[in-house]
Enzyme design. Structure first.
Site, short mmCIF file in Angstrom:
data_model
loop_
_atom_site.label_atom_id
_atom_site.label_comp_id
_atom_site.label_asym_id
_atom_site.label_seq_id
_atom_site.Cartn_x
_atom_site.Cartn_y
_atom_site.Cartn_z
N SER A 12 0.84 -1.20 0.00
CA SER A 12 0.00 0.00 0.00
C SER A 12 0.87 1.24 0.00
O SER A 12 1.95 1.26 0.59
CB SER A 12 -0.87 -0.01 1.26
N TYR A 14 -1.27 -0.92 10.90
CA TYR A 14 -1.64 -1.55 9.63
C TYR A 14 -0.56 -1.26 8.58
O TYR A 14 -0.07 -2.17 7.90
CB TYR A 14 -3.01 -1.02 9.15
N LYS A 70 2.34 -3.80 6.49
CA LYS A 70 2.63 -3.83 5.04
C LYS A 70 4.13 -3.66 4.80
O LYS A 70 4.72 -4.39 4.01
CB LYS A 70 1.84 -2.73 4.31
C1 UD1 Z 1 -7.09 5.05 3.62
C2 UD1 Z 1 -6.17 4.49 4.67
C3 UD1 Z 1 -5.02 3.80 3.98
C4 UD1 Z 1 -5.53 2.75 3.03
C5 UD1 Z 1 -6.46 3.39 2.02
C6 UD1 Z 1 -7.10 2.34 1.12
C7 UD1 Z 1 -6.47 5.95 6.60
C8 UD1 Z 1 -5.86 7.00 7.48
N1 UD1 Z 1 -5.74 5.55 5.56
O1 UD1 Z 1 -6.37 6.05 2.90
O2 UD1 Z 1 -4.16 3.23 4.94
O3 UD1 Z 1 -4.47 2.11 2.37
O4 UD1 Z 1 -7.51 4.05 2.72
O5 UD1 Z 1 -7.80 2.97 0.11
O6 UD1 Z 1 -7.57 5.48 6.82
N2 UD1 Z 1 -12.65 11.49 3.39
C9 UD1 Z 1 -13.67 12.37 3.73
N3 UD1 Z 1 -14.81 11.84 4.28
C10 UD1 Z 1 -14.99 10.50 4.49
C11 UD1 Z 1 -13.94 9.62 4.12
C12 UD1 Z 1 -12.79 10.15 3.59
O7 UD1 Z 1 -13.55 13.58 3.56
O8 UD1 Z 1 -16.05 10.08 4.99
C13 UD1 Z 1 -11.43 12.05 2.77
C14 UD1 Z 1 -10.16 11.78 3.56
O9 UD1 Z 1 -9.93 12.78 4.50
C15 UD1 Z 1 -9.11 11.76 2.44
C16 UD1 Z 1 -9.89 11.20 1.23
O10 UD1 Z 1 -11.26 11.40 1.52
O11 UD1 Z 1 -8.70 13.06 2.12
C17 UD1 Z 1 -9.65 9.72 1.00
O12 UD1 Z 1 -9.90 9.01 2.20
P1 UD1 Z 1 -9.91 7.41 2.25
O13 UD1 Z 1 -10.78 6.87 1.18
O14 UD1 Z 1 -10.22 6.99 3.66
O15 UD1 Z 1 -8.43 7.01 1.85
P2 UD1 Z 1 -7.02 7.42 2.52
O16 UD1 Z 1 -7.20 8.23 3.72
O17 UD1 Z 1 -6.16 7.97 1.44
#
Ligand code: UD1
Length: 374
Positions: A158, A182, A186
């Site tokens: 990842s 996590y 990895k």
């Molecule tokens: C997350 C994981 C990462 C994992 C990846 C798989 C965390 C901190 N990291 O990454 O370890 O490998 O998923 O895809 O969880 N967001 C919102 N509202 C929401 C959900 C997300 O605004 O309800 C935003 C987040 O702040 C971020 C973006 O959307 O900026 C993507 O979030 P997310 O899909 O959870 O992925 P990652 O944080 O990049």
């Protein structure tokens, strides 16, 4: 909710156009063990490997996946005799012998290793369980593969291994500094595999560092089915769009990004799955390096608000949002330098953010409760 979505799906069972994948051949690795093959990414890897001419032996304990996915893999591939299944938990010591026996009969020559726990928050709360599960599962697989002399592994790593240590676009030589247990599992597994590759036993390994996989197979038959409240952006947006949740909380709008919301490199899960097929092909080459780390990303970032806008276009739904505080542990921006994947594997992401949203939406509409019976 049967929307008229198939018209633009580009999917056809007989395999025309870009979904066919028949031009791809898994060269030497024709009998592939796929651990975690019933999961979101694993199911798509199975379909693309089958489409490339491989046979697959899926190893899964269904801890976070459904047996229904296996039926649907068989249905999409239309080659059910090429799909074998072993329901087993790689954390059990006994599984090494059981898997070795099955792998021998199957004639395994390579493995794609995706089985493991993957929830960041849970890993902070229960680190020992994460280390034990993810690392033990890997060691069990290694033992079984070693016993049958199948010494090629493609590992599901990842971009989380980079943590917040790098400027984007981040390449594979970037500093690794995961920020949670996590992510450290990895990284540690990558290192175990690099040690194997450095031994004299002839192992060849490829650590694939995924950016943010989203979307679903164009058939709408397999896709992401998170249990409980989704942590990740796309499943959450999709559940708001379909009416299962009221609105999306945007975690922070004061980041140093163009619109203030977090920027990520979203990659269509089918493109990602094809990256595994390309990696299997690569490992079968005589000139393949013993150990390689490869980013799988689209190589560009989209903000949360851009992703929401794209999903609105694809779904024609309102998708209410509200701005919430930043989520602990989030970084402002990360996207891939994906040039090694192109140079070494001959792979690049082909599908657009609109494809990702359209396919994710089709899966969500046709399976509003995921694989569960309604
Ligand atoms: C997350 C994981 C990462 C994992 C990846 C798989 C965390 C901190 N990291 O990454 O370890 O490998 O998923 O895809 O969880 N967001 C919102 N509202 C929401 C959900 C997300 O605004 O309800 C935003 C987040 O702040 C971020 C973006 O959307 O900026 C993507 O979030 P997310 O899909 O959870 O992925 P990652 O944080 O990049």
């Amino acid at each position: 909710m049967a929307h008229a979505l198939n018209a633009n799906s580009g999917y056809s069972r007989s395999g025309s156009g870009r979904e066919a994948g028949k031009d791809r051949r898994v060269r030497m690795a024709s009998n592939v063990i796929i651990t975690g093959g019933a999961g979101y990414i694993g199911a798509h890897v199975c379909v693309e490997a089958l489409s490339a001419g491989a046979r697959v032996l899926i190893v899964d304990n269904f801890a976070n996946s459904s047996p229904k996915a296996i039926e649907r893999i068989r249905e999409i591939a239309g080659e059910s005799d090429k799909v074998e299944m072993l329901e087993a938990d790689l954390v059990d010591d006994a599984t090494a012998d059981i898997l070795a026996e099955r792998a021998g009969r199957f004639g395994a020559d390579a493995a794609v290793h995706l089985a493991g726990l993957k929830a960041v928050g849970e890993s902070v709360a229960e680190p020992a369980r994460y280390y034990e599960t993810n690392i033990r599962a890997t060691l069990t697989l290694i033992k079984a593969l070693d016993a049958v002399g199948a010494r090629r592994i493609v590992f599901s790593s990842s971009a989380t291994v980079y943590g917040e240590a790098n400027q984007s676009p981040v390449n594979e030589d970037g500093r690794t500094a995961p920020t949670n247990p996590y992510g450290r599992t990895k990284l540690f597994i990558e290192e175990i595999l690099r040690d194997l590759a450095a031994s004299a036993a002839g192992w060849k390994i490829c650590n694939l560092r995924y950016f943010n996989p989203v979307g679903a197979h164009a058939s709408g038959r397999i896709g992401e089915d998170p249990k409980g409240v989704p942590n990740n952006l796309f499943p959450f947006i999709a559940q708001v769009a379909v009416g299962r949740r009221d609105s999306l909380s945007v975690f922070g709008d004061d980041y140093p990004t163009p619109d203030g919301t977090g920027v990520r490199d979203y990659i269509h899960v089918v493109d990602l799955a094809r990256g595994h097929v390309a990696a299997l092909d690569y490992l079968a080459r005589d000139d393949a390096a013993a150990a390689t780390d490869v980013n799988l990303g689209a190589g560009r970032g989209y903000s949360v608000l851009e992703a929401v806008a794209a999903f609105r276009r694809a779904s024609n739904r309102a998708i209410p949002v509200s701005i919430a505080p930043r989520r602990a542990g989030d970084i402002a921006e990360i996207y891939a330098d994906a040039s090694r994947a192109t140079d070494l594997l001959g792979w690049r992401a082909e599908r657009t953010i609109d494809d990702m949203c359209a396919d994710h939406w089709r899966w969500q509409c046709e399976n509003p409760m995921g694989y569960a019976e309604e």
